[in-house]
Write a protein that holds these residues in place. Sequence first.
Motif, PDB file in Angstrom:
ATOM      1  N   UNK A 193       0.852  -1.197   0.000  1.00 38.82           N
ATOM      2  CA  UNK A 193       0.000   0.000   0.000  1.00 38.82           C
ATOM      3  C   UNK A 193       0.887   1.245   0.000  1.00 38.82           C
ATOM      4  N   UNK A 194       1.504   1.554  -1.138  1.00 37.16           N
ATOM      5  CA  UNK A 194       2.497   2.639  -1.185  1.00 37.16           C
ATOM      6  C   UNK A 194       1.954   4.003  -0.782  1.00 37.16           C
ATOM      7  N   UNK A 195       0.704   4.298  -1.110  1.00 38.37           N
ATOM      8  CA  UNK A 195       0.146   5.603  -0.750  1.00 38.37           C
ATOM      9  C   UNK A 195       0.005   5.727   0.772  1.00 38.37           C
ATOM     10  N   UNK A 196      -0.467   4.646   1.402  1.00 40.91           N
ATOM     11  CA  UNK A 196      -0.587   4.649   2.861  1.00 40.91           C
ATOM     12  C   UNK A 196       0.793   4.713   3.502  1.00 40.91           C
ATOM     13  N   UNK A 197       1.755   4.009   2.920  1.00 43.46           N
ATOM     14  CA  UNK A 197       3.128   4.053   3.433  1.00 43.46           C
ATOM     15  C   UNK A 197       3.669   5.474   3.402  1.00 43.46           C
ATOM     16  N   UNK A 198       3.399   6.190   2.318  1.00 43.82           N
ATOM     17  CA  UNK A 198       3.908   7.556   2.178  1.00 43.82           C
ATOM     18  C   UNK A 198       3.297   8.476   3.233  1.00 43.82           C
ATOM     19  N   UNK A 199       1.990   8.376   3.465  1.00 46.75           N
ATOM     20  CA  UNK A 199       1.337   9.201   4.483  1.00 46.75           C
ATOM     21  C   UNK A 199       1.918   8.902   5.872  1.00 46.75           C
ATOM     22  N   UNK A 200       2.113   7.607   6.154  1.00 50.85           N
ATOM     23  CA  UNK A 200       2.676   7.231   7.448  1.00 50.85           C
ATOM     24  C   UNK A 200       4.103   7.739   7.603  1.00 50.85           C
ATOM     25  N   UNK A 201       4.875   7.729   6.542  1.00 48.91           N
ATOM     26  CA  UNK A 201       6.251   8.236   6.629  1.00 48.91           C
ATOM     27  C   UNK A 201       6.271   9.744   6.861  1.00 48.91           C
ATOM     28  N   UNK A 202       5.328  10.431   6.261  1.00 51.88           N
ATOM     29  CA  UNK A 202       5.239  11.876   6.501  1.00 51.88           C
ATOM     30  C   UNK A 202       4.934  12.160   7.970  1.00 51.88           C
ATOM     31  N   UNK A 203       3.974  11.406   8.519  1.00 48.94           N
ATOM     32  CA  UNK A 203       3.628  11.583   9.928  1.00 48.94           C
ATOM     33  C   UNK A 203       4.798  11.197  10.827  1.00 48.94           C
ATOM     34  N   UNK A 204       5.506  10.131  10.448  1.00 48.11           N
ATOM     35  CA  UNK A 204       6.640   9.665  11.243  1.00 48.11           C
ATOM     36  C   UNK A 204       7.757  10.697  11.252  1.00 48.11           C
ATOM     37  N   UNK A 205       8.088  11.234  10.091  1.00 50.35           N
ATOM     38  CA  UNK A 205       9.138  12.254   9.995  1.00 50.35           C
ATOM     39  C   UNK A 205       8.821  13.463  10.851  1.00 50.35           C
ATOM     40  N   UNK A 206       7.584  13.930  10.710  1.00 44.38           N
ATOM     41  CA  UNK A 206       7.173  15.138  11.438  1.00 44.38           C
ATOM     42  C   UNK A 206       7.230  14.898  12.950  1.00 44.38           C
ATOM     43  N   UNK A 207       6.713  13.762  13.404  1.00 46.18           N
ATOM     44  CA  UNK A 207       6.652  13.474  14.839  1.00 46.18           C
ATOM     45  C   UNK A 207       8.045  13.217  15.405  1.00 46.18           C
ATOM     46  N   UNK A 208       8.864  12.507  14.661  1.00 43.42           N
ATOM     47  CA  UNK A 208      10.237  12.235  15.094  1.00 43.42           C
ATOM     48  C   UNK A 208      10.988  13.553  15.302  1.00 43.42           C
TER      49      UNK A 208
END
Length: 636
Positions: free
Chosen positions: A203-218
Amino acid sequence: MSSTDFTWLIGGPQGSGVESGANVFSKVCAEMGYQIFGKREFYSNIKGEHSYFAVRVSDEKIHSNLNEVTLMASFDAETIFRHFDEVSSNGGIIYDSELDDVDTDRVHTLDLPFKERLHEFLESKNKPFTIAGVLEIAKEKGVKLYPVSFKSILEKLSEETNNPKLRGLVRMYNVIGVSLSLGLIDMPPDSLLKSIDSIFSKKPLIAEINKQAANFSYKYATEKFENFEHSLPGISKQPNTILVQGHFGTSIGKMVCGCRFQSYYPITPASDESVYLESNEILQVQNERPGSTIVIQTEDEISAIGMMIGAALTGVRSSTSTSGPGFALMAEALGWAGINEVPVVITLYQRSGPSTGLPTRHGQDDLLFSIFAGHGDFPKIVYASGDIEESFYDTGRCFNYADVYQMPVIHMMDKFLSSSVVTCQKFDPNKVSINRGKLLDKIEGEYKRFAFTDDGISPRSKLGMDNGVFWNTGDESDEYGHISEDPQIRIRMMDKRMSKLDLALEKIPDDEQAVSFGIHDYTIISWGSTKGPIIDAQKMLKKEGIDIGFLQIKLLHPFPAAYVTSLLKDAKTLIDVEANYSGQLGKVFKQNISREIDYYILKYTGRGMTSTEIYDSLKKIIENKAEKREILSHGA
């Protein structure tokens, strides 16, 4: 304790992604070289009730959880109310700052008994019945608090990415909690992003959204949070180490040892194994030749065991996987397999009973039932694995036992194992042998399926073989399988079948019957998944100069009385550790060895044992402060 021994806990309502968040955290830590032991606990409903996952991280091999939590990440009020007092004095709590004013009456999933206990505790501390009240107690203990608005993070992320849909994606809270945690403990971010890609690879689109959230939160955590004394920067990764889930051992073990038919009816916690087999039913056998495992979901457990027996009669290695209530329905057909000497394997993932009991909770409740299941006397083997890695190799052994001795084998697993995520050595298929026993390839001349032989084991035909005609019936029979009530035939047939238990005890190697982890004045006997917490408790006591022995009994029926007696001859005080009310192994032990158990350490709350609990109970026993029955209760 090792130089790194860190426990992280994430909680939230079922369906909120707690397990996904824990999988990300576990994958990241495993990729950075750490040893992992993670376990999920959840209530017996579909969605809404409390679910939590504790992940222990160490630079040494670990086998269990501890009572104390180093860092908790929570995006809901219930997790804080239930777990705030588990956080260690030098630990931390990351929580949603918008929860401060929430009181216990607004959390409708808090059951009344727990709420009453919590209110009594808060009153004793003169604190309000709110999140702010319990967090104030944690802070006074020395816990660091890290408040952050999860909603604000999503809003800011939505603005930065020009994606207004992110504002309402509360499902992202679990990724935010994981990423804030990893930022706080200085875990390098690359592994976080790789783990998200791995989990959402389809699910590449979901992966991308999760990575954006992960980057921001990290990034938020590294910039805003401070004064936390724990860090996990990474260590050298050990070779051939893998991260596995609870059902991987038996399911992959079945593929490797040649099981090619599995029937099942969905039941917690056994279903995961069959679902995994269904997802990987096409496999490479050898020389680039594909093979397959037929997996059939039946209408009930009676059909499941019937279909498994039918498949086994064709010569195919066959199994089913179930839990206590399903196994109860299989008891009559189990006897049919016993009287007809059909080699089948039942993988029994135990949970808490009786009846429906605690359907998503842990228990070792089915030992006596497994040994005595079925009416009348017939031979069966009951065998227990202690951890996921062990279960891979034991699965192959169980199929060999079934084929060689031509009897049903019940492979005992449980909810503790099925809900665990651990690092272990990569499974080695080359260590798995296949022994089909007296399964015939061809038959010439007269054939007697139940022929009397010196060792009690008859040559076995497959359905449809030339000259291999035989009869199966639930009635007693003669050598051909024809129904017979002749008294002398009955005696010879019963003796023939039951003698195979003595043969199994003679032929199964000692180290497959029981495993000694040292025998001392104080020695534990146990079976199954208590192995991990016991071994860790042993190590904790060893560091204090206290030696505790441990004998893991794997072959539970027929019971290896002579071998166990020889191993325990120098043990003065015996301690039985089990996850059931009555100490079922202790009963089997006394029945076969005529020796009393001195102390019982038991847990039957449905929650898994921790090494802390066992350590504390063993200390009380050594100091002569323990009750005959020490009852464990840790866990929300």
